[in-house]
Motif scaffolding. Structure first.
Motif, PDB file in Angstrom:
ATOM      1  N   GLN A 149       0.707  -1.108  -0.207  1.00 43.23           N
ATOM      2  CA  GLN A 149      -0.081  -0.212   0.047  1.00 43.23           C
ATOM      3  C   GLN A 149       0.660   1.249  -0.039  1.00 43.23           C
ATOM      4  OE1 GLN A 149      -2.563  -2.739  -0.149  1.00 43.23           O
ATOM      5  NE2 GLN A 149      -3.600  -0.641   0.507  1.00 43.23           N
ATOM      6  N   ASP A 150       0.243   2.357  -0.133  1.00 42.59           N
ATOM      7  CA  ASP A 150       0.620   3.706  -0.049  1.00 42.59           C
ATOM      8  C   ASP A 150       0.314   3.995   1.452  1.00 42.59           C
ATOM      9  OD1 ASP A 150      -1.815   4.307  -0.540  1.00 42.59           O
ATOM     10  OD2 ASP A 150      -1.447   5.920  -1.856  1.00 42.59           O
ATOM     11  N   PHE A 151       0.979   5.145   2.275  1.00 40.65           N
ATOM     12  CA  PHE A 151       0.674   5.514   3.622  1.00 40.65           C
ATOM     13  C   PHE A 151      -0.966   6.091   3.593  1.00 40.65           C
ATOM     14  CE2 PHE A 151       5.390   6.389   4.656  1.00 40.65           C
ATOM     15  CZ  PHE A 151       5.404   5.064   4.798  1.00 40.65           C
ATOM     16  N   ASP A 152      -1.116   6.617   2.430  1.00 41.82           N
ATOM     17  CA  ASP A 152      -2.366   7.403   2.582  1.00 41.82           C
ATOM     18  C   ASP A 152      -3.793   6.319   2.871  1.00 41.82           C
ATOM     19  OD1 ASP A 152      -1.737   9.793   1.966  1.00 41.82           O
ATOM     20  OD2 ASP A 152      -2.296   9.854  -0.166  1.00 41.82           O
ATOM     21  N   SER A 153      -3.299   5.034   2.220  1.00 38.60           N
ATOM     22  CA  SER A 153      -4.228   3.887   2.235  1.00 38.60           C
ATOM     23  C   SER A 153      -4.732   3.886   3.855  1.00 38.60           C
ATOM     24  CB  SER A 153      -3.633   2.720   1.922  1.00 38.60           C
ATOM     25  OG  SER A 153      -4.307   1.458   2.265  1.00 38.60           O
ATOM     26  N   VAL A 154      -3.904   4.062   4.974  1.00 41.03           N
ATOM     27  CA  VAL A 154      -4.445   3.835   6.088  1.00 41.03           C
ATOM     28  C   VAL A 154      -5.800   4.460   6.583  1.00 41.03           C
ATOM     29  CG1 VAL A 154      -3.207   5.726   7.442  1.00 41.03           C
ATOM     30  CG2 VAL A 154      -3.757   3.419   8.354  1.00 41.03           C
ATOM     31  N   MET A 155      -6.018   5.548   5.775  1.00 46.25           N
ATOM     32  CA  MET A 155      -7.294   6.414   6.001  1.00 46.25           C
ATOM     33  C   MET A 155      -8.238   5.833   5.345  1.00 46.25           C
ATOM     34  SD  MET A 155      -5.786   8.912   7.689  1.00 46.25           S
ATOM     35  CE  MET A 155      -7.227   9.990   7.922  1.00 46.25           C
ATOM     36  N   ASP A 156      -8.160   4.629   4.662  1.00 46.91           N
ATOM     37  CA  ASP A 156      -9.433   3.759   4.325  1.00 46.91           C
ATOM     38  C   ASP A 156      -9.555   2.693   5.046  1.00 46.91           C
ATOM     39  OD1 ASP A 156     -10.812   5.588   2.137  1.00 46.91           O
ATOM     40  OD2 ASP A 156      -8.576   5.012   1.253  1.00 46.91           O
ATOM     41  N   ALA A 157      -8.951   2.451   5.992  1.00 46.31           N
ATOM     42  CA  ALA A 157      -8.817   1.185   6.720  1.00 46.31           C
ATOM     43  C   ALA A 157      -9.942   1.265   8.072  1.00 46.31           C
ATOM     44  CB  ALA A 157      -7.414   0.788   7.574  1.00 46.31           C
ATOM     45  N   ASP A 158     -10.422   0.071   8.051  1.00 43.82           N
ATOM     46  CA  ASP A 158     -11.469  -0.108   9.359  1.00 43.82           C
ATOM     47  C   ASP A 158     -10.840  -0.760  10.554  1.00 43.82           C
ATOM     48  OD1 ASP A 158     -13.389   1.338   7.709  1.00 43.82           O
ATOM     49  OD2 ASP A 158     -13.711  -0.650   6.649  1.00 43.82           O
ATOM     50  N   VAL A 159      -9.956  -1.493   9.989  1.00 38.74           N
ATOM     51  CA  VAL A 159      -9.371  -2.446  11.200  1.00 38.74           C
ATOM     52  C   VAL A 159      -7.736  -2.377  10.971  1.00 38.74           C
ATOM     53  CG1 VAL A 159      -9.062  -4.390  12.255  1.00 38.74           C
ATOM     54  CG2 VAL A 159     -11.224  -3.924  11.447  1.00 38.74           C
ATOM     55  N   ILE A 160      -7.001  -1.906  12.090  1.00 38.07           N
ATOM     56  CA  ILE A 160      -5.573  -1.876  11.721  1.00 38.07           C
ATOM     57  C   ILE A 160      -4.826  -2.669  12.647  1.00 38.07           C
ATOM     58  CG2 ILE A 160      -3.576  -0.028  11.935  1.00 38.07           C
ATOM     59  CD1 ILE A 160      -5.682   2.249  11.238  1.00 38.07           C
ATOM     60  N   VAL A 161      -4.087  -3.623  12.157  1.00 38.84           N
ATOM     61  CA  VAL A 161      -3.317  -4.496  13.048  1.00 38.84           C
ATOM     62  C   VAL A 161      -2.042  -4.054  12.878  1.00 38.84           C
ATOM     63  CG1 VAL A 161      -2.825  -6.907  13.396  1.00 38.84           C
ATOM     64  CG2 VAL A 161      -4.943  -6.325  11.912  1.00 38.84           C
ATOM     65  N   VAL A 162      -1.392  -3.882  14.264  1.00 35.30           N
ATOM     66  CA  VAL A 162       0.095  -3.687  14.229  1.00 35.30           C
ATOM     67  C   VAL A 162       0.779  -4.668  14.915  1.00 35.30           C
ATOM     68  CG1 VAL A 162       1.873  -2.013  15.328  1.00 35.30           C
ATOM     69  CG2 VAL A 162      -0.559  -1.042  14.421  1.00 35.30           C
ATOM     70  N   ILE A 163       1.577  -5.527  14.321  1.00 34.55           N
ATOM     71  CA  ILE A 163       2.455  -6.711  14.849  1.00 34.55           C
ATOM     72  C   ILE A 163       3.848  -6.420  14.583  1.00 34.55           C
ATOM     73  CG2 ILE A 163       2.776  -9.183  14.499  1.00 34.55           C
ATOM     74  CD1 ILE A 163       0.393  -9.033  12.392  1.00 34.55           C
ATOM     75  N   GLY A 164       4.348  -6.438  15.988  1.00 36.62           N
ATOM     76  CA  GLY A 164       5.653  -6.424  16.152  1.00 36.62           C
ATOM     77  C   GLY A 164       6.420  -4.796  15.767  1.00 36.62           C
ATOM     78  N   ALA A 165       5.559  -3.971  15.716  1.00 34.96           N
ATOM     79  CA  ALA A 165       6.137  -2.515  15.194  1.00 34.96           C
ATOM     80  C   ALA A 165       5.659  -1.762  16.550  1.00 34.96           C
ATOM     81  CB  ALA A 165       5.387  -2.130  14.075  1.00 34.96           C
ATOM     82  N   ASN A 166       6.408  -0.600  16.490  1.00 29.98           N
ATOM     83  CA  ASN A 166       6.212   0.423  17.467  1.00 29.98           C
ATOM     84  C   ASN A 166       6.160   1.946  16.839  1.00 29.98           C
ATOM     85  OD1 ASN A 166       5.809   1.892  19.757  1.00 29.98           O
ATOM     86  ND2 ASN A 166       7.994   1.440  20.375  1.00 29.98           N
ATOM     87  N   PRO A 167       5.174   1.938  15.874  1.00 31.78           N
ATOM     88  CA  PRO A 167       5.263   3.089  14.909  1.00 31.78           C
ATOM     89  C   PRO A 167       5.362   4.709  15.614  1.00 31.78           C
ATOM     90  CG  PRO A 167       3.286   1.962  14.455  1.00 31.78           C
ATOM     91  CD  PRO A 167       3.870   1.084  15.867  1.00 31.78           C
ATOM     92  N   THR A 168       4.728   4.957  17.101  1.00 33.77           N
ATOM     93  CA  THR A 168       4.989   6.160  17.477  1.00 33.77           C
ATOM     94  C   THR A 168       6.323   6.415  17.977  1.00 33.77           C
ATOM     95  OG1 THR A 168       4.423   5.214  19.621  1.00 33.77           O
ATOM     96  CG2 THR A 168       2.744   6.240  18.584  1.00 33.77           C
ATOM     97  N   ASP A 169       7.280   5.480  18.128  1.00 32.79           N
ATOM     98  CA  ASP A 169       8.647   5.549  18.352  1.00 32.79           C
ATOM     99  C   ASP A 169       9.524   5.569  17.124  1.00 32.79           C
ATOM    100  OD1 ASP A 169       9.693   5.795  21.158  1.00 32.79           O
ATOM    101  OD2 ASP A 169       7.794   4.517  21.105  1.00 32.79           O
ATOM    102  N   ALA A 170       8.937   4.431  16.264  1.00 32.83           N
ATOM    103  CA  ALA A 170      10.092   4.113  14.966  1.00 32.83           C
ATOM    104  C   ALA A 170       9.582   4.616  13.765  1.00 32.83           C
ATOM    105  CB  ALA A 170      10.151   2.783  14.890  1.00 32.83           C
ATOM    106  N   HIS A 171       8.421   4.983  13.555  1.00 32.82           N
ATOM    107  CA  HIS A 171       7.818   5.677  12.283  1.00 32.82           C
ATOM    108  C   HIS A 171       6.678   6.682  12.777  1.00 32.82           C
ATOM    109  CE1 HIS A 171       9.084   1.440  11.327  1.00 32.82           C
ATOM    110  NE2 HIS A 171       9.452   2.037  10.256  1.00 32.82           N
TER     111      HIS A 171
END
Ligand code: SF4
Ligand code: SF4
Ligand code: SF4
Ligand code: FES
Lengths: 947, 73
Positions: A392-414
């Motif tokens: 996906q592109d990053f914009d795609s997240v604005m169309d997501a209804d369910v977001i699964v974050v696995i083994g990532a810590n986006p607020t710190d790393a992204h």
């Protein structure tokens, strides 16, 4: 080009199918329905005076400066909060409006220190501009009454200051922190005249508050109340160059605002498609390392690593290096030579390093630091979908209804992507976090995960299989999608496997430690909650089953039809800025650019014809294999561009032994890094501010990096590699990275349509860019998978061989924090150390108490591999039995304790699971003290003759 | 883990273990293919030249297959 700030349209862009036409000051304007009158006016060049509006924020309507008259409406209305309507007739400039605006402006100015001439925002201040726009000529109220002047500034943040006397309480900063960043660190204290911007509690300053120093508030502030300290120090910028952040895989684009050769500030570029005008503390502020005193700008050599370094000319350094390489080749053959490309360098630099190794050294012993982070993504996504990239592109997240974050810590790393994700979550998308730690996303202001599955480190495959079990056995799979898009027989084999009772959440709870009911609920939500998107990080890949987990994730996405449109997909969050690019460019020992196997004769022939040499058809060594082979004596010379493998790779002692065994280690870097302790040649590197090229971010977006200042060492990094190639007689003659990019496009089908000129015009392109996708592909696998049919792979959970036991009862897992970046070579040399001066060990209160450890105590962290000491932080973010640390500081060397275990398919190290013991300690370990001695010795530089 | 041969044996077994779920015949083929595609020739030669002691059945089968087809030594 004279300095101009980026245009501000006052309110955000609106996307709508319906267009509306209205008349503003006699001009007909057509804009999407829902656009504000203010934006419509700005789009046709008629900016309306405003103070509380800016186009990164929703309209607020507090300053009343933007008043307009609308036919048919009584009185005046705020143009920022009034949406356009068909055939509306608007007047923005009438005697009544002028008078009203002047009155408002007069009130603002009467409480403002009129020290414009000496103010750092002079000529770059919206208050000043607006006063001029509304024609304010005199102020009737003096400073005799109550005012806010003389209040002390808050200087606590290392990068920006807050001067309350300059504040007009427009609350743009508060809203930027809420809406853009999502941290909600600021508030307006009190009300009316007493109202005041505050970072948290009354006693808090910015540094001690929740503020993460993203800079959004500074950017939003119309005055100098929130202002970069660098502008105060250097003055107003006089030109701006668009370039790309050199830190993480989000790939934010910035305006590097310059004054002569001095970088004044980095301002996130609003048109940047990866960041949409936002930034984090690293890209926005942490660029001071470029001029740090530790930077080495002269080449250095030494006969052996126990000698001090000798500064020499480029010619001497290159001749010495070429001599050593040639000698090793003559004596031990081409396969004794190799190179490591860097995910921090540009595509062009990376491409040249692998070309030097394959065509110049004559071996395929080229690898990249992606080996130790995302090589399992390469293997897993190529196997299942057919290409090694996020879908996906990053914009795609604005169309997501369910977001699964696995083994990532986006607020710190992204962080910038995390802000987008949080915005979507605040809009109502549901969140599932699968992580041993309670990362910030699990619960932060206005965000709460629907499910947090705190799995035991090392059990990812079991958790994915259990989720698949629920989906298949409860009939939640999207079989229509699978029949149409995937291999049906393979799907059935997989479905049978996951349906077995030993793969049920209940059965696997014993190993995963995830409550079965919670896992079931998460699986149901993923399968049935609408568009579901998976984002994962190194907590997936850095395991002995890293590749299996990537494939298990791909299986889940295919089984539920969550592939091939906006809002869904499988998205690896890349650590370093150019991990994607480094992998694309043929940095792996078995692959040429575009992920084509070296044994493929047709592909090889293409390169052989272009380069005029025969290539070795056999795969080369991966980094850990290079080190093994060095100890065995069959691998003897290594060129390392922009990587610090001694600090970043696992089992430091083993890396050190491998490096020490080589005849020639060439380190090409900005600083004498830890690896350079074992180097014979040091070639000084250039920062991203000093060179041209391209980076490719985690969404496959290729973006230009532009030179904004002269190189400190005389050569851009691609020129250094070219000079080394030419010292070996290769006769390269590139004069600009654009030519290297042309060669990449010529030899790589997915890059066929990419060129420097096109990037200059279009700012960014998302590969593939070729005949099939002439304008690139924001979302992949839309009509079919790259490999044809999607491939289900049965992934069987295998416990890691790294086991806890009586001597090593705890599991150590490692990660990153926001203000530091990777091995910290850059960020440690900036004021970011204010937030993270040292690595600490997070330990659960129960485990700490059992060991008599209190917050801040020194502890010894020991594994079967080695030991180190660091301070502890007692927190229930980690589960009992799990400890966590970062590896940003060489003094800690967390990798002294990590093991040789690695992913079965790619040898990506198992950083996330090490059995350890933690005991009280008095301070640094013997190893740390010895190592500090070694570092001091090996960094000696011989005095110049005669000194 | 000590010594290159031991490390190679460990790696081959680990690969074999992850393919085992496909059944022995397919797993032997997949393991052989994986080693063929991803290992540098000196590593392949070393494991083919070494003792099979310590190799799992699938890994040993894969190495035997490589000996039959490769012998790049
Ligand atoms: S710098 Fe960012 S986090 Fe800090 S107060 Fe400003 S907007 Fe909020
Ligand atoms: S600090 Fe700046 S943005 Fe914040 S309220 Fe004051 S003037 Fe407005
Ligand atoms: S999010 Fe990443 S790319 Fe963006 S500014 Fe921060 S470090 Fe740079
Ligand atoms: S800009 Fe519209 S009310 Fe302030």
């Amino acid at each position: 080009m004279a300095y101009e700030p980026q245009a501000d349209f006052g309110t955000p862009e609106v996307r709508a199918d319906t267009q509306v036409t209205l008349t503003i000051d006699g001009r007909r304007v057509t804009v999407p329905e829902g656009t504000s009158v203010m934006r419509a006016a700005a789009e046709c060049g008629g900016a309306i005076p405003s103070l509380c509006a800016t186009d990164s924020l929703a309209a607020f309507g507090s300053c009343r400066l933007c008043l307009v008259e609308v036919d048919g409406m009584r009185g005046t209305t705020a143009s920022c909060t009034t949406p356009v309507a068909q055939d509306m007739i608007v007047r923005t400039q009438t005697p009544r409006l002028e008078k009203l605006r002047r009155g408002v402006m007069e009130l603002y100015i009467s409480d403002h220190p009129l020290d414009c001439l000496t103010c750092s925002a002079n000529n770059d201040c919206e208050l000043q501009d607006t006063a001029a726009e509304v024609g304010l000529r005199d102020v009737r109220y003096g400073y005799a009454g109550a005012h806010h002047l003389g209040q002390q500034p808050d200087l606590s943040n290392p990068y920006f200051l807050f001067a309350p006397d300059k504040c007009i309480v427009c609350s743009r900063c508060v809203r930027a922190c809420d809406e853009v960043q999502g941290t909600l660190a600021l508030s307006v204290e009190a009300r009316g005249f007493a109202s005041k911007i505050s970072a948290g509690q009354r006693a808090d300053d910015f540094l001690s508050s929740d503020c993460v120093s993203c800079g959004a508030c500074v950017q939003a502030c119309p005055t100098s109340a929130l202002m970069e300290k660098s502008v105060k120090a250097h003055g107003k910028p006089e030109r701006a160059v668009i370039t790309t952040c050199a830190y993480c895989g989000v790939g934010c684009t910035f305006r590097a605002e310059m004054r002569g050769e001095q970088l004044v500030r980095m301002v996130p570029w609003k048109d940047g498609k990866a960041n949409r005008g936002h930034s984090c503390v690293k890209g926005r502020f942490a660029w001071g390392y470029a001029h740090h005193q530790d930077r080495i700008t002269t080449p250095m050599i030494r006969e052996s690593i126990d000698q001090p370094w000798r500064e020499v000319s480029w010619d001497e350094a290159l001749a010495f290096t070429a001599g050593r390489i040639s000698a090793v080749k003559a004596q031990h053959g081409a396969r004794a030579l190799g190179g490591i490309t860097s995910s921090r360098c540009t595509n062009e630099e990376t491409f040249l390093v692998q070309k030097l190794v394959r065509a110049g050294f004559g071996s395929n012993n080229v690898d990249t630091c992606a080996r130790v982070c995302h090589s399992p993504t390469g293997y897993g996504l190529k196997t299942t979908f057919g290409t090694s990239a996020g879908t996906q592109d990053f914009d795609s997240v604005m169309d997501a209804d369910v977001i699964v974050v696995i083994g990532a810590n986006p607020t710190d790393a992204h962080p910038v992507f995390a802000s987008r994700m949080k915005r979507r979550l605040r809009q109502g998308a549901q969140l599932i976090v699968i992580d041993p730690r309670r990362i910030d996303l699990v619960r932060s202001p206005h965000v709460k995960a629907a499910h947090h599955l705190p799995l035991q480190p090392g059990t990812n495959v079991a958790v994915m299989t259990a989720m698949a079990h629920v989906i298949v056995t409860e009939g939640l799979a999207d079989e229509d999608f699978v029949r149409a898009r995937c291999d049906w027989d393979e799907y059935q084999d997989w479905a049978r496997f996951v349906s077995a009772s030993q793969h049920s959440p209940k059965f696997l709870e014993a190993v995963t430690k995830v409550p079965a009911a919670e896992l079931r609920a998460a699986a149901r939500l993923y399968a049935t909650g609408g568009n579901a998107a998976i984002y994962y990080g190194l907590g997936v890949t850095e395991h002995s089953q890293g590749s299996s987990t990537v494939m298990a994730i791909a299986n889940l996405a295919m089984a539920t039809g969550n592939i091939g449109r906006a809002g869904v997909g499988v998205n690896p969050l890349r650590g370093q800025n150019n991990v994607q690019g480094a992998c694309d460019m043929g940095s792996f020992p078995h692959e040429l650019s575009g992920y084509r196997h070296i044994s493929d004769a047709a592909t090889r022939r293409m390169f052989e014809q272009d380069w005029g040499v025969a290539l070795d058809p056999e795969p080369g060594l991966r980094i850990p294999n290079m080190l093994d082979a060095a100890i065995d004596g069959s691998f003897r010379a290594l060129y390392i561009q922009g990587e610090d493998i001694l600090q970043s790779d696992p089992n430091t002692r083993h890396v050190a032994a491998g490096l020490a065994a080589m005849d020639c280690v060439i380190v090409h870097d900005l600083f004498l890094n830890e690896t350079a302790n074992f180097a014979h040649v040091f070639l000084p590197g250039s920062t991203f501010l000093e060179k041209n090229g391209t980076f490719t971010n985690a969404e496959r977006r290729i973006q230009p990096v532009r030179k904004v200042m002269e190189t400190a060492n005389g050569l851009e990094d691609w020129q250094v590699t070219q000079a080394l190639a030419n010292a070996l007689g290769l006769g390269w003659a590139y004069t600009h990275p654009a030519q290297i990019l042309d060669e990449i496009a010529r030899l790589t089908p997915t890059f066929a349509g990419v060129s420097w000129d096109r990037l200059e015009r279009e700012a960014s392109l998302q590969w593939p860019v070729n005949d099939q996708f002439p304008d690139g592909a924001p979302v992949m696998h839309v009509d079919g998978f790259v490999r044809g049919k999607g491939h289900f792979v049965v992934t069987d959970y295998m416990p890691t061989d790294e086991k806890t036991g009586p001597r090593y009862p705890l599991l150590l897992t490692t990660g990153r924090i926001l203000s530091q970046y990777n091995v910290g070579a850059q960020t440690r040399r900036t004021a970011n150390t204010a937030w993270h001066p040292e690595d600490v060990l997070e330990i659960h209160p129960l485990d700490a108490e059992n060991r008599g450890l209190k917050e801040g105590d020194w502890a010894r962290l020991a594994s079967r591999t080695g030991e180190t000491s660091l301070r502890v932080s007692v927190t229930d973010r980690v589960a009992p039995g799990v400890v966590y640390t970062t590896f940003h500081h060489p003094e800690t060397q967390a990798n002294v304790v990590t093991t040789d275990y690695s992913d079965w398919a790619t040898n990506c190290p198992e950083y996330k699971v090490t059995a350890v013991q933690v005991t009280p300690s008095n301070g640094p370990s013997d190893w740390q003290e010895d190592y500090a001695g070694l570092t001091a010795r090996s960094r000696r530089i011989a005095a110049e003759p005669g000194e | 883990m000590s010594g290159t041969h031991d490390r190679l044996v460990y790696m081959a077994n680990q690969i074999a273990r992850n393919f085992a779920v496909q059944g022995e015949t397919a797993a032997i083929a997949a393991t052989a293919r994986h080693i063929h595609d991803f290992w540098d020739p000196r590593m392949r030669d070393a494991i083919m030249a070494g003792e099979d002691a310590g190799l799992s059945d699938i890994a040993a089968g894969a190495i035997a297959r490589l000996r039959g087809t490769l012998r790049s030594g």
